[in-house]
Design a protein around this motif. Structure first.
Motif, PDB file in Angstrom:
ATOM      1  N   GLN A   1       0.831  -1.205   0.000  1.00 11.98           N
ATOM      2  CA  GLN A   1       0.000   0.000   0.000  1.00 11.98           C
ATOM      3  C   GLN A   1       0.866   1.256   0.000  1.00 11.98           C
ATOM      4  O   GLN A   1       0.554   2.232  -0.693  1.00 11.98           O
ATOM      5  CB  GLN A   1      -0.940  -0.015   1.205  1.00 11.98           C
ATOM      6  N   ASN A   2       1.946   1.248   0.767  1.00 18.04           N
ATOM      7  CA  ASN A   2       2.856   2.397   0.772  1.00 18.04           C
ATOM      8  C   ASN A   2       3.473   2.612  -0.608  1.00 18.04           C
ATOM      9  O   ASN A   2       3.614   3.751  -1.075  1.00 18.04           O
ATOM     10  CB  ASN A   2       3.949   2.217   1.816  1.00 18.04           C
TER      11      ASN A   2
ATOM     12  N   GLN B   1       2.128   1.769  -3.454  1.00 21.65           N
ATOM     13  CA  GLN B   1       1.069   2.283  -4.319  1.00 21.65           C
ATOM     14  C   GLN B   1       0.883   3.786  -4.114  1.00 21.65           C
ATOM     15  O   GLN B   1       0.743   4.542  -5.076  1.00 21.65           O
ATOM     16  CB  GLN B   1      -0.252   1.572  -4.036  1.00 21.65           C
ATOM     17  N   GLU B   2       0.868   4.221  -2.858  1.00 14.17           N
ATOM     18  CA  GLU B   2       0.705   5.653  -2.565  1.00 14.17           C
ATOM     19  C   GLU B   2       1.852   6.462  -3.157  1.00 14.17           C
ATOM     20  O   GLU B   2       1.632   7.526  -3.737  1.00 14.17           O
ATOM     21  CB  GLU B   2       0.646   5.883  -1.058  1.00 14.17           C
ATOM     22  N   ARG B   3       3.065   5.958  -3.007  1.00 17.97           N
ATOM     23  CA  ARG B   3       4.217   6.678  -3.550  1.00 17.97           C
ATOM     24  C   ARG B   3       4.149   6.761  -5.068  1.00 17.97           C
ATOM     25  O   ARG B   3       4.521   7.766  -5.666  1.00 17.97           O
ATOM     26  CB  ARG B   3       5.516   6.012  -3.119  1.00 17.97           C
ATOM     27  N   ALA B   4       3.672   5.685  -5.706  1.00 19.06           N
ATOM     28  CA  ALA B   4       3.566   5.680  -7.169  1.00 19.06           C
ATOM     29  C   ALA B   4       2.527   6.677  -7.647  1.00 19.06           C
ATOM     30  O   ALA B   4       2.692   7.311  -8.690  1.00 19.06           O
ATOM     31  CB  ALA B   4       3.212   4.276  -7.659  1.00 19.06           C
ATOM     32  N   LYS B   5       1.459   6.843  -6.875  1.00 15.77           N
ATOM     33  CA  LYS B   5       0.416   7.800  -7.242  1.00 15.77           C
ATOM     34  C   LYS B   5       0.862   9.235  -7.009  1.00 15.77           C
ATOM     35  O   LYS B   5       0.336  10.159  -7.620  1.00 15.77           O
ATOM     36  CB  LYS B   5      -0.852   7.543  -6.420  1.00 15.77           C
ATOM     37  N   GLY B   6       1.814   9.426  -6.111  1.00 15.02           N
ATOM     38  CA  GLY B   6       2.277  10.777  -5.817  1.00 15.02           C
ATOM     39  C   GLY B   6       1.263  11.573  -5.018  1.00 15.02           C
ATOM     40  O   GLY B   6       1.070  12.755  -5.253  1.00 15.02           O
ATOM     41  N   THR B   7       0.585  10.929  -4.089  1.00 13.30           N
ATOM     42  CA  THR B   7      -0.409  11.620  -3.278  1.00 13.30           C
ATOM     43  C   THR B   7       0.275  12.641  -2.374  1.00 13.30           C
ATOM     44  O   THR B   7       1.444  12.495  -2.034  1.00 13.30           O
ATOM     45  CB  THR B   7      -1.199  10.618  -2.400  1.00 13.30           C
TER      46      THR B   7
ATOM     47  N   THR C   1       2.185  11.279   0.737  1.00 11.46           N
ATOM     48  CA  THR C   1       3.508  10.697   0.535  1.00 11.46           C
ATOM     49  C   THR C   1       4.508  11.765   0.131  1.00 11.46           C
ATOM     50  O   THR C   1       5.682  11.651   0.439  1.00 11.46           O
ATOM     51  CB  THR C   1       3.474   9.580  -0.521  1.00 11.46           C
TER      52      THR C   1
END
Length: 76
Positions: free
Chosen positions: A22-23, A25-31, A34
């Motif tokens: 999940q971490n 995924q969040e980093r890949a999305k650039g939220t 993160t």
């Protein structure tokens, strides 16, 4: 953190805990959450940035041309 590798059909896979996935995924999305984590600066870095900003905003401080600096330092 335990990471396992697996080979299926000639392809390699990595098995990681759900929280790690999940971490990632969040980093890949650039939220924004993160992004804030990635920009966490030390107190020293924050102080250096504040000092640089203060010096750059000083109206009395101006750049000295290279030739003039050489003359002041008696290099020319």
């Amino acid at each position: 953190m335990t990471v396992q590798t697996l080979k299926l059909g000639g392809r390699d896979y990595v098995i990681v805990p759900k929280k790690v996935f999940q971490n990632l995924q969040e980093r890949a999305k650039g939220t924004p959450q993160t992004a804030r984590k990635a920009r966490r600066l030390s107190a020293q870095d924050q102080g250096d940035i504040a000092e640089a900003t203060r010096r750059l905003s000083d109206p009395g401080d101006k750049a000295v041309p290279y030739e003039e600096a050489r003359k002041r330092l008696k290099l020319a």
